[in-house]
Design a protein around this motif. Structure first.
Motif, mmCIF file in Angstrom:
data_model
loop_
_atom_site.group_PDB
_atom_site.id
_atom_site.type_symbol
_atom_site.label_atom_id
_atom_site.label_comp_id
_atom_site.label_asym_id
_atom_site.label_seq_id
_atom_site.Cartn_x
_atom_site.Cartn_y
_atom_site.Cartn_z
ATOM 1 N N ALA A 495 3.217 2.879 -6.747
ATOM 2 C CA ALA A 495 3.488 4.162 -7.417
ATOM 3 C C ALA A 495 4.588 4.056 -8.461
ATOM 4 N N ILE A 506 0.518 13.782 -10.296
ATOM 5 C CA ILE A 506 -0.567 13.038 -9.640
ATOM 6 C C ILE A 506 -1.627 14.046 -9.214
ATOM 7 N N ALA A 509 -3.905 12.157 -4.715
ATOM 8 C CA ALA A 509 -3.294 11.153 -3.840
ATOM 9 C C ALA A 509 -4.113 11.146 -2.563
ATOM 10 N N LEU A 566 4.814 8.358 -3.363
ATOM 11 C CA LEU A 566 3.982 8.928 -4.422
ATOM 12 C C LEU A 566 4.641 10.187 -4.995
ATOM 13 N N VAL A 575 2.196 16.778 -7.034
ATOM 14 C CA VAL A 575 1.398 15.705 -6.438
ATOM 15 C C VAL A 575 0.395 16.378 -5.509
ATOM 16 N N VAL A 577 -2.054 16.142 -2.731
ATOM 17 C CA VAL A 577 -2.393 15.241 -1.625
ATOM 18 C C VAL A 577 -3.639 15.758 -0.936
#
Length: 797
Positions: A495, A506, A509, A566, A575, A577
Motif C-alpha cells: 500500500a 481507495i 480494498a 491501506l 477507503v 473496504v
C-alpha cells in the motif's frame, strides 16, 4: 596544549550547530539534551571530546606527516587498503595522550560518575566524525562504538581505540567514495552513561517508512539486549509501525503493524577483556514482543517531536533500561536516503514468468534484479566476489561495503529494515532481501535467480531469470478532475508504494486478500476451535495463534492491522473496504474451513456475500469482521474507512445485514460510518432507488454485473468472446443505476477493470455522470488523463 583549545564539552552545552567541533552524533545529542528534555524526551547524560582534542593528539604524536605519507602510498597503488588502514591504526594506538587532554577526560568521567551517584559509572564510548550524519552520507557504522566501559583506565584506552577507528578500512574507502579529505575529518568521542538495555531492550527507529519514503509512519525495530545486534543485522528484530497523524489523540492506538522477530541472540555485559558478549535468548524472550503497546506509542510520539524539532525525517536509536523501565534516545541523525528521493517520479515493476520461490524475507527498496548467486560466508573471502552478481551471505557490516557496491542485489539470512545491509543497500540503490533465515543454505554460487522487492513488504528470491519490465511514472503534472479517480488495492504490504500517487482514495480494498494471506484461518474455525476434527489444521492454527488467549482475537487483530495499512496510505481520503466475498470453495481452502462450508455446484452464484452475514453458518464469523472494522475506526482512529456489502440480492437481505452490523456495533451514520453496497446483480439496478434508501453509495462491480446480465460465466474459456463489459445491455444497466443514484443523492463509483483496459469506457462513465472510478495503480495515469480530456470536452472542468 594551547590554552585556546577546548578539550571537553558537556552535552548540555552543545547544539546542532556544533558539528565542526564535536561531529554530527554528539552535536545532535547535545541539541536534544538542551531543547527536548522539556518535552519529555530522555537522553543519557554525557560529554564529548572536541575536534581540537583530536588534532592535539595528532600533533603531539607527530602523526600528520606519517598519515599523509601512508595514504599517498595507498592512492598511488603502492600499498593495499588493508595495509594502509592497519598502519595508520597502529600509530594511533601507540600514541600517548597529551597530559591536559587525558586529565580533562578523566575529570569529566569522575564528574559523570558523581552525577550518577556511582564511584565508576558504565559508559558507552561512541565515535562522532566531524563530517558524519550529513544529508547525503550516513557513515553508517564506519567508526567504532565501545559499550560497557567502566573505570578511567578502560575509558582512556577506549578513547584511543575510537581515534584509531577513524581509519578502519571501511571508513577510509567510504570517505574516498564520498569525496571527503581524510586529513580534514576529525573525530570527536562521545562518552555517554550506559542505559542498562543489556537486561532490557533496544533498537532503531525512523520517522519515515524506510522503503517508500511514506512520511506518515514511524518504523521501530526492537530486540533484547544492547542495540548493536539490531544495527549490524545480527538479529531478526520485532517490527512495529505507528501512524503519526493520529498520535496526537491519546485515546487512539494507531499501531498499524506489529511483527514478532526471531530475536535468537542478545548482547549483554561481560567481564574480562571484552566488555560485551552475545548469548542465546530464552524461549520466552523469543516468543514475546520486546515492547508493550504503550511503549511503542510513546516512542513514536518522541519520534514525531524529534522530527518536528529538526525539520526533517530522522533516524534514531533508542534503549530501554531493564532496571528502571525508562526509555532513552541514544542517537538521532537525519535520514539520508528517502529524504533525497524525488517526489513526483517513481518506478513501477512488473514480473512475468516467475520461477518457484527459493527464499523470502523483508524487501528493501522496490526494484527487481536478476543474476547469478555469489555466496560469500565470511568477510575474509570477499576477494572471491564476482562483480554484478547477487551477494548472498549471513549478515553484513561496514567491512562488506567494498563488494556491496559492486553487487546487483543483496540477500542475507539475518537482519531487519534498520540493519546495516538494509541501510547500505538503500543508499546504494540496490534491491535487497534481508532476514530470510536460511538463504545461505538454500542458494548456491552460480545459480541464476531473480530478486524481487517490487511486491510489497515481502521480498522474494525466484528461481531462474524472470522477464520483468519497468515503467517510470511521473505524476507531478497530472491534471485535476471533478470525477474522482481512486485505486484498487488489496495487499497491505504494498500500500505505501503508492502514497505519492495523487489518487482520491481507495475505491476497493478486498478484505479477503488480508484473510487469505495474513490470517489464513477460517474465522469459524477460530470461534469453534475445540470442535475441529482435522488435527493437522488444528495444530497449525494453534501455532499461528500462539500468544492469543482468545483465538478469535488473532483474526480481529490481524485483520484490523492489515486494513489499517491501506487506510493509512491515503488518509484522510476514503477507503472503501468490501466485507469478505469468498466463495464457499475459497472459504473451504482456509485452515479449518472445510468443516464449515457446504459443497456447491456453482459457488459463483451460491452462498456468498450478504447471504452469509446473517446466516447461522457464518454469523459468528461476520461478527469478527465487524469487530475488526470497529477496532480500525473507533480504537485506531481510521474513520476514513467506508464499509461495503457485496452480492446483496434483495432489499430484504440488505435490512438483515444492516441489523446484524448494528448488533455488532457498526451503525450506519454513527461516528460518521458510511455503508455502501456493491452493484453487481441486475436486482441492484432494478431496485436502485430502494437500495439507495438503505445505503450511502453504490460501487459497480462490472465483472459480476456483466456475468449476470449476459448469463456468461466469466471463467469460461468457451464463452470468452461473449464476456464484454461494453456490451449494450451492460452499458444500459450501468447508465441506469448511475442515473438512479444521482437522483437519490447517493454516491456511485465503479471498481471494475474496464476503465483500465479500455480508455473509451472511462469516457462513457464520465458522460453518464459517475462520481468515481477505481483502477489499478499501473493504469491510474492513463485513466486520469482520459477523464480530464472527457471533462474538458464536456465543459465539466
Amino acid at each position: 596544549m594551547s590554552a585556546k583549545l577546548q578539550t571537553i564539552a558537556w552535552f548540555e552545552n552543545l547544539n546542532r550547530g556544533d558539528v565542526p567541533k564535536v561531529g554530527g552524533k554528539n552535536a545532535s545529542l547535545g541539541e536534544m539534551v538542551r531543547t527536548l528534555a522539556a518535552k519529555g524526551i530522555r537522553v543519557p547524560p554525557g560529554f564529548a571530546t572536541t575536534a581540537d582534542a583530536y588534532w592535539d593528539y595528532v600533533e603531539a604524536n607527530k602523526l600528520r606527516d606519517r598519515m599523509t605519507a601512508l595514504l599517498a602510498e595507498w592512492e598511488a597503488g603502492k600499498a593495499t587498503l588493508a595495509e594502509t588502514g592497519q598502519a595508520i591504526r597502529n600509530i594511533f594506538l601507540k600514541g600517548d595522550w597529551p597530559g591536559e587532554t587525558e586529565a580533562a577526560i578523566r575529570a569529566a568521567y569522575r564528574e559523570l560518575s558523581k552525577r550518577a551517584g556511582l564511584d565508576e559509572v558504565e559508559v558507552a564510548v561512541r565515535s562522532s566524525a566531524t563530517a558524519e550524519d550529513l544529508p547525503d552520507a550516513s557513515f553508517a557504522g564506519q567508526q567504532e562504538t565501545f559499550l560497557n566501559i567502566k573505570g578511567e583506565a578502560a575509558l582512556i584506552d577506549a578513547c584511543r581505540r575510537c581515534y584509531a577507528s577513524l581509519f578502519t578500512d571501511r571508513a577510509i574507502s567510504y570517505r574516498k567514495a564520498k569525496g571527503f579529505d581524510h586529513m580534514k575529518v576529525a573525530l570527536s568521542i562521545g562518552v555517554q552513561r550506559m542505559v542498562r538495555s543489556d537486561i532490557g531492550g533496544s533498537g532503531v527507529m525512523f520517522s519515515i517508512d524506510t522503503e517508500t519514503g511514506f512520511d506518515k509512519v514511524v518504523l521501530i525495530n526492537a530486540a533484547w539486549g544492547l542495540g548493536e545486534n539490531v544495527v549490524q543485522g545480527a538479529v531478526d528484530p520485532d517490527e512495529y509501525q505507528v501512524f503519526k497523524p493520529l498520535l496526537a489523540d491519546a485515546a487512539l492506538k494507531p499501531l498499524i503493524e506489529k511483527k514478532k522477530g526471531a530475536k535468537a541472540i542478545k548482547m549483554i555485559y561481560a567481564t574480562g577483556e571484552k566488555p560485551t558478549r552475545n548469548v542465546p535468548t530464552s524461549k520466552a524472550e523469543r516468543a514475546a514482543y520486546v515492547l508493550s503497546e504503550p511503549e511503542i506509542l510513546d516512542l513514536a510520539r518522541w519520534a514525531v517531536i524529534i522530527e518536528a524539532h529538526y525539520g526533517c525525517p530522522m533516524d534514531m536509536e533508542w534503549a530501554r533500561d531493564g532496571k528502571t523501565g525508562e526509555m532513552f534516545i541514544v542517537q538521532a541523525r537525519p535520514e539520508t536516503v528517502q529524504a533525497r528521493r524525488g517526489a513526483g517520479v517513481f518506478k513501477s515493476y512488473s514480473i512475468n514468468n516467475k520461477g518457484k520461490v527459493l527464499a523470502k524475507g523483508l524487501s528493501i527498496g522496490d526494484a527487481v534484479a536478476s543474476g547469478q548467486v555469489c555466496l560469500i560466508e565470511s568477510v575474509r573471502d570477499i576477494d572471491q566476489f564476482i562483480d554484478g552478481s547477487i551477494l548472498v551471505t549471513q549478515t553484513t557490516d561496514p567491512d562488506w561495503v567494498p563488494i556491496m557496491k559492486r553487487a546487483a542485489a543483496i540477500v542475507t539470512d539475518h537482519g531487519g529494515r534498520t540493519s546495516h545491509a538494509a541501510i547500505v543497500s538503500r543508499e546504494l540503490g540496490l534491491p535487497a532481501v534481508v532476514g530470510t533465515g536460511n538463504a545461505t543454505e538454500l542458494l548456491h554460487s552460480g545459480e541464476e535467480v531473480t530478486i524481487s522487492c517490487a511486491e510489497g513488504d515481502e521480498g522474494f528470491v525466484y528461481e531462474g531469470i524472470a522477464d520483468y519490465a519497468v515503467r517510470e511514472l511521473d505524476v507531478s503534472d497530472l491534471p485535476a478532475t471533478r470525477t474522482q479517480v481512486m485505486l484498487n488495492l488489496a495487499n497491505p504490504g504494498s500500500a505505501f508504494r503508492w502514497w505519492r500517487m495523487p489518487s482520491d482514495g481507495i475505491g476497493l480494498a478486498r478484505m479477503e486478500f488480508v484473510v487469505s494471506n495474513a490470517i489464513r484461518v477460517h474465522p469459524m474455525a477460530l470461534v469453534h476451535f475445540d470442535r475441529l476434527k482435522d488435527e493437522a489444521a488444528k495444530a497449525e492454527i494453534a501455532a499461528l495463534t500462539a500468544g492469543y488467549d482468545d483465538k478469535t482475537d488473532y483474526f480481529v487483530d490481524k485483520l484490523a492491522r492489515g486494513l489499517a495499512r491501506l487506510a493509512a496510505a491515503v488518509y484522510p481520503k476514503p477507503v472503501i473496504v468490501r466485507m469478505s466475498d469468498f466463495k464457499t470453495n475459497e472459504y473451504a481452502g482456509l485452515l479449518g474451513g472445510a468443516e464449515f462450508e457446504p459443497d456447491e455446484e456453482n459457488p459463483m452464484i451460491g452462498f456468498r456475500g450478504a447471504s452469509r452475514y446473517y446466516s447461522p453458518r457464518y454469523r459468528e464469523g461476520f461478527s469478527l469482521e465487524c469487530k475488526a472494522i470497529r477496532r480500525l475506526r473507533d480504537e485506531m482512529g481510521f474513520t476514513n474507512v467506508v464499509v461495503m456489502i457485496p452480492f446483496c440480492r434483495s432489499v430484504g437481505e440488505a435490512d438483515k445485514v444492516l441489523a446484524v452490523m448494528e448488533e455488532n456495533g457498526l451503525k450506519r451514520g454513527e461516528n460518521g460510518l458510511q455503508v455502501y453496497v456493491m452493484c453487481e446483480i441486475p436486482s441492484n439496478v432494478i431496485l436502485a432507488a430502494k437500495f439507495a434508501d438503505r445505503f450511502d453509495g453504490f460501487s459497480i462491480g462490472s465483472n459480476d454485473l456483466t456475468q449476470l446480465t449476459l448469463g456468461v460465466d466469466r471463467d469460461s474459456g468457451e464463452l470468452a468472446d461473449l464476456f464484454d463489459e461494453q456490451d449494450e445491455a451492460v452499458k444500459w444497466m450501468i447508465e441506469k443505476v448511475i442515473a438512479e443514484a444521482n437522483k437519490a443523492g447517493a454516491k456511485i463509483g465503479l471498481c471494475g477493470q474496464a476503465p483500465s483496459d479500455h480508455p473509451e469506457f472511462a469516457e462513457f462513465l464520465v458522460k453518464c455522470g459517475i462520481d468515481s472510478m477505481s483502477v489499478s495503480p499501473d493504469s491510474f495515469m492513463e485513466v486520469k488523463r482520459k477523464v480530464a480530456e472527457t471533462e474538458a470536452a464536456l465543459g465539466l472542468r
